[in-house]
Write an enzyme that holds these catalytic residues in place. Structure first.
Site, PDB file in Angstrom:
ATOM      1  N   GLU A  31       0.829  -1.213   0.000  1.00 44.07           N
ATOM      2  CA  GLU A  31       0.000   0.000   0.000  1.00 44.07           C
ATOM      3  C   GLU A  31       0.859   1.257   0.000  1.00 44.07           C
ATOM      4  OE1 GLU A  31       0.752   1.755   2.876  1.00 44.07           O
ATOM      5  OE2 GLU A  31       1.897  -0.017   3.431  1.00 44.07           O
ATOM      6  N   GLY A  80       6.859   0.475   3.359  1.00 44.37           N
ATOM      7  CA  GLY A  80       5.571   0.160   2.750  1.00 44.37           C
ATOM      8  C   GLY A  80       5.758  -0.111   1.272  1.00 44.37           C
ATOM      9  N   GLU A  81       4.769   0.257   0.485  1.00 44.67           N
ATOM     10  CA  GLU A  81       4.727   0.068  -0.973  1.00 44.67           C
ATOM     11  C   GLU A  81       5.153  -1.330  -1.412  1.00 44.67           C
ATOM     12  OE1 GLU A  81       8.739   2.183  -2.842  1.00 44.67           O
ATOM     13  OE2 GLU A  81       7.192   3.533  -2.054  1.00 44.67           O
ATOM     14  N   ALA A  82       4.853  -2.345  -0.590  1.00 43.23           N
ATOM     15  CA  ALA A  82       5.091  -3.758  -0.907  1.00 43.23           C
ATOM     16  C   ALA A  82       6.569  -4.116  -1.020  1.00 43.23           C
ATOM     17  CB  ALA A  82       4.357  -4.174  -2.175  1.00 43.23           C
TER      18      ALA A  82
END
Length: 339
Positions: A163, A305-307
């Site tokens: 996300e 974050g951001e996978a």
């Protein structure tokens, strides 16, 4: 009694229809593993990962031909309360960075041969401030979950979930606190790097949000609607859709596991097809994973974050399957097996 007229009724039905693992595929992987040129169990958790792939793909020989990492991006009204070190403008700027290939996740996906897709969840329209009212209503929550389900529509054999959204560690903390109790300060962390005053504001926001929604947080889906966000709802939808289509899932960090926690609260079996890519440096993520029964693959101090952690773990999974698929058996190599 469950209200069948509620927008949430369809989600509950899907949860009830979740398939279990394929025991025949699992047995086939174990039989082949026993014949490979290595001592039994010597590849440790790499062997477990291949079994996991097989059990949830339903394949005697698992595949990793179309791995996909999805990043779900949303914005939050609670950021007006000073809970983040970055302004809301970063949401749109980071989406543009993803599109231009300039983010960390772009590099990781390229390095490991992973597909990459970003879902823009009305990034310019923040959800409601959870301290004042619901983030989303029930219909919008279910519609957003359905949108997230599209992550697996084009076909994939392993899905990484991540996300991006300024303020969403506050949202995740509120969800955990609502589901599991305890003091709000226990669940909040530094996020993108707030100072002590910012950390206090996060705890205050979570406390106020739980007070605002008191009496409406006994249902996990209501917790999701009232305290969540579009990216949280979409990730929950993606995880559920993956289960229904027999796609194994790799979860990212503190925020991604908030979506998983909602499903786990609905049914403790809901995450059996998931692995935790990593344990992040964010607050109590290790405790979250323990509560969900997930043993992280990596511990690298990540808090991006951001996978990013999911992508790194998917590289590990790719290597695990390569060993299982391409290693010679004792018979093929002319190597004496165990006595």
């Amino acid at each position: 009694m469950t209200d069948e007229s509620s927008p949430f009724a369809d989600i509950r039905r899907l949860v009830a229809e979740m398939p279990g693992p394929d025991e025949d595929a699992l047995a086939a992987v174990r039989a082949r593993d026993a014949a490979l040129t290595k001592p039994a169990g010597s590849l440790g958790r790499l062997e477990d990962l291949v079994e996991w792939l097989a059990a949830w793909q339903g394949k005697a020989m698992p595949s990793f031909d179309r791995p996909l990492v999805c990043v779900f991006a949303g914005s939050h009204g609670v950021t007006a309360r000073g809970v983040s070190a970055f302004p809301d403008a970063v949401n749109r700027q980071m989406l543009e960075n993803f599109s231009a290939g300039g983010a960390a996740i772009n590099q990781l996906c390229a390095a490991y041969g992973l597909g990459f897709k970003v879902f823009d969840l009305a990034i310019d329209m923040p959800t409601g401030d959870i301290c004042e009212g619901p983030a989303l209503d029930e219909r919008a929550t279910v519609a957003t979950m359905a949108f997230g389900m599209e992550a697996v529509a084009a076909g994939t054999d392993c899905l990484g979930i991540g996300e991006m959204g300024i303020g969403n560690t506050t949202i995740a903390a509120a969800i955990y606190c609502a589901l599991w109790g305890g003091e709000p300060a226990h669940w909040v962390g530094r996020g993108t790097g707030v100072d002590a005053a910012g950390l206090a504001r996060k705890a205050e926001a979570v406390a106020l949000a739980l007070e605002t929604h008191a009496g409406h947080l006994d249902d996990p889906l209501s917790v999701l609607a009232r305290l969540g966000g579009r990216e949280i709802a979409a990730m929950a939808g993606a995880i559920l859709a993956a289960r229904l289509q027999r796609v194994p899932v790799v979860l990212d960090g503190y925020v991604s596991t908030a979506a998983a926690a909602v499903l786990h609260a609905l049914d403790p079996r809901a995450l059996d097809h998931c692995v935790a890519g990593h344990v992040s440096a964010e607050g109590v993520h290790a405790e979250v994973l323990d509560r969900l029964g997930l043993d992280p693959l990596l511990s690298l101090g990540l808090r991006l974050g951001e996978a990013s952690g999911a992508a790194l773990a998917m590289g590990l999974i790719k290597g695990a399957l390569a060993c299982h698929r391409d290693m010679a058996t004792f018979a093929q190599a002319g190597v004496a097996g165990p006595a």
